[in-house]
Design a protein around this motif. Structure first.
Motif, PDB file in Angstrom:
ATOM      1  N   SER A 156       0.588  -1.304  -0.007  1.00 29.10           N
ATOM      2  CA  SER A 156       0.036   0.128  -0.193  1.00 29.10           C
ATOM      3  C   SER A 156       0.774   1.132   0.016  1.00 29.10           C
ATOM      4  N   ALA A 157       0.304   2.533  -0.443  1.00 28.50           N
ATOM      5  CA  ALA A 157       1.077   3.694  -0.311  1.00 28.50           C
ATOM      6  C   ALA A 157       1.170   4.287   0.978  1.00 28.50           C
ATOM      7  N   ALA A 158       2.218   3.935   1.813  1.00 31.85           N
ATOM      8  CA  ALA A 158       2.485   3.978   3.173  1.00 31.85           C
ATOM      9  C   ALA A 158       3.126   5.275   3.409  1.00 31.85           C
ATOM     10  N   GLY A 159       3.511   6.132   2.213  1.00 31.55           N
ATOM     11  CA  GLY A 159       4.316   7.330   2.551  1.00 31.55           C
ATOM     12  C   GLY A 159       3.251   8.582   3.258  1.00 31.55           C
ATOM     13  N   PRO A 160       3.791   9.398   3.816  1.00 33.39           N
ATOM     14  CA  PRO A 160       2.902  10.621   4.363  1.00 33.39           C
ATOM     15  C   PRO A 160       2.281  11.467   3.138  1.00 33.39           C
ATOM     16  N   ALA A 180      -4.108  18.629  -4.649  1.00 34.89           N
ATOM     17  CA  ALA A 180      -4.447  17.354  -3.868  1.00 34.89           C
ATOM     18  C   ALA A 180      -3.380  16.929  -3.224  1.00 34.89           C
ATOM     19  N   GLU A 181      -3.436  15.772  -2.260  1.00 34.95           N
ATOM     20  CA  GLU A 181      -2.449  15.054  -1.675  1.00 34.95           C
ATOM     21  C   GLU A 181      -2.198  13.581  -2.327  1.00 34.95           C
ATOM     22  N   VAL A 182      -0.963  13.294  -2.499  1.00 30.05           N
ATOM     23  CA  VAL A 182      -0.545  11.980  -2.687  1.00 30.05           C
ATOM     24  C   VAL A 182       0.469  11.264  -1.770  1.00 30.05           C
ATOM     25  N   SER A 183       0.426  10.041  -1.840  1.00 33.32           N
ATOM     26  CA  SER A 183       1.365   9.107  -0.928  1.00 33.32           C
ATOM     27  C   SER A 183       2.175   8.106  -1.663  1.00 33.32           C
ATOM     28  N   ALA A 184       3.381   8.107  -1.436  1.00 40.65           N
ATOM     29  CA  ALA A 184       4.320   7.449  -2.250  1.00 40.65           C
ATOM     30  C   ALA A 184       4.220   5.976  -1.567  1.00 40.65           C
ATOM     31  N   TYR A 185       4.578   5.149  -2.668  1.00 41.13           N
ATOM     32  CA  TYR A 185       4.677   3.691  -2.579  1.00 41.13           C
ATOM     33  C   TYR A 185       6.010   3.307  -1.817  1.00 41.13           C
ATOM     34  N   PRO A 186       6.352   2.342  -1.312  1.00 42.37           N
ATOM     35  CA  PRO A 186       7.367   1.919  -0.384  1.00 42.37           C
ATOM     36  C   PRO A 186       8.485   1.560  -1.565  1.00 42.37           C
ATOM     37  N   GLY A 187       9.750   1.639  -1.497  1.00 41.70           N
ATOM     38  CA  GLY A 187      10.925   1.261  -2.478  1.00 41.70           C
ATOM     39  C   GLY A 187      11.901   2.210  -2.710  1.00 41.70           C
ATOM     40  N   ASP A 234       8.577  19.904  -6.817  1.00 41.37           N
ATOM     41  CA  ASP A 234       9.463  20.048  -7.883  1.00 41.37           C
ATOM     42  C   ASP A 234       9.654  18.477  -7.966  1.00 41.37           C
ATOM     43  N   ARG A 235       8.583  17.786  -8.047  1.00 43.59           N
ATOM     44  CA  ARG A 235       8.916  16.173  -8.282  1.00 43.59           C
ATOM     45  C   ARG A 235       7.771  15.585  -9.213  1.00 43.59           C
ATOM     46  N   ALA A 236       7.945  14.587  -9.857  1.00 38.32           N
ATOM     47  CA  ALA A 236       7.294  13.807 -10.533  1.00 38.32           C
ATOM     48  C   ALA A 236       6.655  12.525 -10.030  1.00 38.32           C
ATOM     49  N   VAL A 237       5.458  12.217 -10.064  1.00 38.65           N
ATOM     50  CA  VAL A 237       5.014  10.959  -9.236  1.00 38.65           C
ATOM     51  C   VAL A 237       4.159  10.211 -10.469  1.00 38.65           C
ATOM     52  N   LEU A 238       4.005   9.051 -10.507  1.00 34.08           N
ATOM     53  CA  LEU A 238       3.111   8.015 -11.153  1.00 34.08           C
ATOM     54  C   LEU A 238       2.078   7.618 -10.629  1.00 34.08           C
ATOM     55  N   GLN A 293       8.706   5.824  -7.873  1.00 34.64           N
ATOM     56  CA  GLN A 293       8.027   7.166  -8.256  1.00 34.64           C
ATOM     57  C   GLN A 293       6.464   6.912  -8.235  1.00 34.64           C
ATOM     58  N   ARG A 294       5.896   5.691  -8.101  1.00 33.48           N
ATOM     59  CA  ARG A 294       4.600   5.661  -7.873  1.00 33.48           C
ATOM     60  C   ARG A 294       4.017   6.061  -6.805  1.00 33.48           C
ATOM     61  N   ALA A 295       2.739   6.676  -6.831  1.00 35.18           N
ATOM     62  CA  ALA A 295       2.240   7.179  -5.693  1.00 35.18           C
ATOM     63  C   ALA A 295       0.737   6.964  -5.814  1.00 35.18           C
ATOM     64  N   ALA A 296      -0.033   7.198  -4.762  1.00 36.36           N
ATOM     65  CA  ALA A 296      -1.425   7.068  -4.798  1.00 36.36           C
ATOM     66  C   ALA A 296      -2.000   8.435  -4.641  1.00 36.36           C
TER      67      ALA A 296
END
Length: 452
Positions: free
Chosen positions: A256-260, A319-326, A292-296, A330-333
């Motif tokens: 799951s996307a566990a990042g803050p 909006a808010e996005v949360s990063a996946y672990p790894g 200044d970052r790109a997320v997928l 670059q993937r986020a939710a």
């Protein structure tokens, strides 16, 4: 939404169409003739109207622009396409401005539909939150299931190592004589081991023999990467946490996307679908203006059905996005959204072609299996290079080979036409084979132009 400048552009609406025929049919409906009772609500983030169809009653058509997971659509027509031609036509009419679609209060059938959607989304979110707080019994059962799956993956990785050893012992030159069936059998074994990531790489491996000049070299490269992934899994306990998480993701373990949550104004850089016989995958690139970052964003749909969200290129989401672990992930939710999508003049910061290649090289340290990284090139010009093309720095003497998608040759010509020999800003994916352009901007004022 009540001002012309805040409405989407024609290109952004047409980018939502699931296929060319829907774009054509929707364009025919983007005029006032077939429509009645049209309107839009700034407060609710909705657009609606009644479209005359073949029956006695018009089709009720509505769009929830401010949907939590992207625009959502409702239409009374029998089409299975999402969005259908009536939705495309309504949004095209809406782009014209107040004269075509005035602001007002939404009718009851629209407010009831929107309220129902948002209530279901909230229930789903609440259920997810309560599920994550399950009791110790459920947690223990989940832990046992995870251990059992890890054991199966370990067995599959061990078997795959032996098959790679047999292949190299027998010599790569004879790999094309074994046929694809051997690889498909191996891939099926990885599926049985619940290692979908290994299975996908094995299938890709099976397509390399006899694929053209130099295939033994490419096969050796892919075998080495697969061996590295196998060894990463078998020795995952010895890896740094970030790299271990990347290995788990690569073999097929979902997380799951566990990042803050990170709140930002996210520009929709690109969105495109790829499909096979079973699944349609949607890739959406976002750029954070403040971070200044790109997320997928990755989303999936059954074959023939367009996944959600549908986010037109060039719009901005608060909006808010949360990063996946790894490591280097670059993937986020996409999480909570604070305003409907709106056009903006935001553009991502660009780099040179040399810096782009270096960025990909640095990313490989965190993820050796990474195919490409998101990169925005500044002041580049598309120029021919023999039978192919490249993007050359306008202010330097370096270039990147251009790799337009095989099914998207028109994107290349659109890029060349947009440039006309002048520098452009181009966003795309930069990998070991070159650069795939996805979106371009003229150096002067002008909207983002999707290339795919």
């Amino acid at each position: 939404m009540t001002q012309q400048g805040e409405r989407w552009t024609t290109d952004q609406v047409l980018a939502l169409a699931p296929d060319a025929s829907s774009r054509t049919a929707g364009s025919r409906l983007g005029r006032a003739g077939p429509w009645s009772g049209v309107g839009s609500s700034d407060n609710e983030g909705t657009v609606w109207g009644l479209c005359k169809g073949s029956g006695s009653r018009p089709y009720q058509t509505a769009v929830d622009i401010a949907g939590a997971s992207g625009p959502a659509y409702k239409c009374g027509c029998p089409s299975l396409k999402v969005p259908c031609k009536h939705v495309i036509g309504l949004l095209l009419l809406w782009t014209v401005g107040e004269g075509a679609v005035p602001g007002g209060r939404a009718p009851d059938w629209v407010t009831q539909w929107v309220a129902g959607r948002r209530e279901r989304a909230e229930r789903k979110r609440t259920a997810g939150a309560s599920g994550s707080a399950a009791g110790p019994g459920a947690s223990e059962a989940a832990r046992r299931r995870a251990e059992q799956r890890a054991e199966r993956i370990t067995g599959g990785a061990t078997e795959l190592e032996q098959r790679l050893t047999d292949l190299l012992r027998g010599g790569l030159a004879g790999a094309d004589q074994a046929g694809y069936g051997l690889w498909e059998e191996t891939a099926a074994r990885m599926v049985d081991a619940q290692a979908s990531g290994l299975a996908s790489r094995v299938r890709e491996l099976g397509a390399v023999p006899s694929s053209g000049p130099g295939w033994p070299v490419r096969l050796l490269e892919e075998c080495a990467l697969l061996h590295l992934l196998d060894q990463g899994w078998l020795r995952r306990e010895q890896l740094p946490d970030g790299l271990a998480a990347t290995v788990r993701s690569r073999v097929g373990l979902t997380a799951s996307a566990a990042g803050p949550p990170v709140r930002d104004h996210w520009l929709v850089l690109a969105q495109y679908d790829t499909a096979d016989a079973r699944l349609t995958t949607r890739r959406t690139w976002l750029y954070g203006a403040e971070t200044d970052r790109a997320v997928l964003l990755l989303s999936y749909g059954a074959a023939g059905r367009a996944p959600e969200p549908a986010l037109p290129v060039g719009l901005t989401l608060e909006a808010e996005v949360s990063a996946y672990p790894g490591a280097g992930q670059q993937r986020a939710a996409l999480g909570r959204r604070f305003a409907p999508p709106a056009p903006a003049e935001i553009r991502p910061r660009g780099v040179t072609t040399t810096q782009a290649a270096a960025r990909y090289g640095e990313a490989l340290r965190d993820d050796p299996w990474l195919e490409s990284v998101p990169v925005t090139l500044d002041r580049v010009v598309p120029v021919p290079d023999g039978d192919s093309w490249q993007l050359a720095d306008a202010d330097g003497d370096t270039a990147l080979p251009l790799l337009p998608a095989a099914d998207n040759r028109s994107g290349l010509w659109l890029l060349v036409a947009l440039s006309g020999g002048a520098p452009l800003k181009v966003f795309g994916e930069c990998g070991h084979r070159g650069f795939t352009p996805l979106t371009a901007w003229p150096i002067g004022p002008g909207p983002a132009v999707p290339l795919r």
